[in-house]
Design a protein around this motif. Structure first.
Motif, PDB file in Angstrom:
ATOM      1  N   GLN A 169     -43.641  38.593-145.094  1.00  0.00           N
ATOM      2  CA  GLN A 169     -43.480  37.099-145.549  1.00  0.00           C
ATOM      3  C   GLN A 169     -41.879  36.705-145.231  1.00  0.00           C
ATOM      4  O   GLN A 169     -41.131  37.500-145.052  1.00  0.00           O
ATOM      5  N   SER A 170     -41.780  35.325-145.177  1.00  0.00           N
ATOM      6  CA  SER A 170     -40.265  34.700-144.996  1.00  0.00           C
ATOM      7  C   SER A 170     -39.795  34.943-146.444  1.00  0.00           C
ATOM      8  O   SER A 170     -40.534  35.215-147.549  1.00  0.00           O
ATOM      9  N   GLU A 171     -38.394  34.690-146.284  1.00  0.00           N
ATOM     10  CA  GLU A 171     -37.641  34.900-147.773  1.00  0.00           C
ATOM     11  C   GLU A 171     -38.230  33.724-148.655  1.00  0.00           C
ATOM     12  O   GLU A 171     -38.169  34.238-149.721  1.00  0.00           O
ATOM     13  N   ARG A 172     -38.483  32.650-148.209  1.00  0.00           N
ATOM     14  CA  ARG A 172     -38.960  31.537-149.161  1.00  0.00           C
ATOM     15  C   ARG A 172     -39.985  32.040-150.024  1.00  0.00           C
ATOM     16  O   ARG A 172     -40.307  32.011-151.112  1.00  0.00           O
ATOM     17  N   THR A 173     -40.980  32.478-148.922  1.00  0.00           N
ATOM     18  CA  THR A 173     -42.511  32.985-149.709  1.00  0.00           C
ATOM     19  C   THR A 173     -42.142  34.170-150.501  1.00  0.00           C
ATOM     20  O   THR A 173     -42.780  34.172-151.720  1.00  0.00           O
ATOM     21  N   ARG A 174     -41.395  34.996-150.294  1.00  0.00           N
ATOM     22  CA  ARG A 174     -41.110  36.086-151.181  1.00  0.00           C
ATOM     23  C   ARG A 174     -40.561  35.718-152.469  1.00  0.00           C
ATOM     24  O   ARG A 174     -40.770  36.284-153.673  1.00  0.00           O
TER      25      ARG A 174
END
Length: 301
Positions: A169-174
């Motif tokens: 995942q991207s940091e935003r999704t995490r």
């Protein structure tokens, strides 16, 4: 011990409590189910949440896919999809609520067999996590798009907190996944008030929570199925099981394995086996056609 993706887990009653209200708030929802049986079951459950004389339209996606267009053009209603986590998009007002009844599992009889036989192979775990990732993206197709993703199976929580999932995942999704986990860690009471604001475009509380969450650090980069293989995989399964076009299935599976040159040996081996199996069925099919032709030829009657 991580549970097998093919095992069953019933949602806790507490998890189901907010869902009828979310369905009424969103007016439309997509249900990403693991099987046709599960799709029918939850469709029946949903209809029971509404008065008999005021039930919303519902659809179960068939192979032709006309239901997809009908759902997309409807002002309200609920679409149930069995065994597909990719290849369909529901942007903006098309849908703001996606429900996941259970962990993704194998998409066909043969893949289910291999999932059971190779359940400890890391590529099978990666496949499951990839399908969760693909499902999460179905209703958010742009930077300004937004949606609620609701998970009924409690096994999702352990998988989505794992470092292996975080690595995909991207940091935003995490951060957003962690936000949802924190929102429900003390019960489901905060879900409906939070979602009611979110679904109307009021992101004040969402932004505040997102700014403070600290998701787990991602683990080592995992070898994943590239997005380039998805269409070939889907085409191959459909050609094999729905169309019985074995030549096309073999070509699609060959394309998948060719694009997985850097993947694990077991992963490549699975798709090479599927290619060989499709070619074997093609030979059997050709022999059957030849036998039928000889039997009916005028010279042999």
């Amino acid at each position: 011990q991580t549970p097998s993706p093919s095992s069953k887990a019933e949602p806790a009653e507490e998890v189901l409590v907010p869902l009828p209200e979310l369905l009424k708030l969103a007016k439309k929802s997509v249900w990403l189910c693991s099987s046709a049986y599960e799709s029918k079951r939850w469709r029946s459950w949903l209809l029971e949440q509404f008065p008999r004389n005021n039930r919303p339209p519902t659809w179960e996606l068939a192979s032709v896919g006309d239901e997809f267009e009908e759902f997309g053009g409807a002002a309200e209603g609920h679409l149930f999809i069995a065994g597909r986590f990719e290849g369909m998009d529901f942007p903006d007002e098309t849908c703001r609520l996606a429900v996941f009844p259970s962990l993704p599992r194998a998409t066909g009889a043969l893949e289910r067999f291999f999932t059971e036989q190779l359940r400890d192979a890391s590529f099978q775990k990666t496949r499951m996590l990839e399908r969760i990732k693909q499902g999460i993206g179905r209703c958010t197709r742009g930077n300004q798009d937004y949606a609620v993703y609701y998970f009924l199976d409690t096994r999702f929580y352990a998988e989505m907190e794992s470092r292996a999932f975080a690595a995909l995942q991207s940091e935003r999704t995490r951060k957003q996944v962690e936000l949802g986990l924190e929102l429900t860690q003390n019960g489901m009471g905060a879900v409906v008030p939070f979602a009611a604001k979110f679904l109307t475009g009021d992101f004040t509380e969402f932004d505040q929570r997102e700014a403070t969450v600290r998701p787990p650090a991602p683990g080592p980069a995992v070898k994943t199925t590239t997005a380039e293989t998805v269409s070939d995989e889907v085409d191959g399964w459909r050609a094999l099981f729905e169309q019985r076009n074995f030549s096309r299935a073999a070509t699609s599976f060959e394309a998948v394995s060719a694009k997985l040159a850097d993947a694990e040996r077991e992963h490549r081996g699975f798709w090479k086996y599927m290619e060989a199996f499709a070619e074997y069925l093609q030979v059997i099919d050709l022999r059957a056609d030849f036998a039928a032709h000889v039997f009916h030829h005028p010279q042999h009657t």
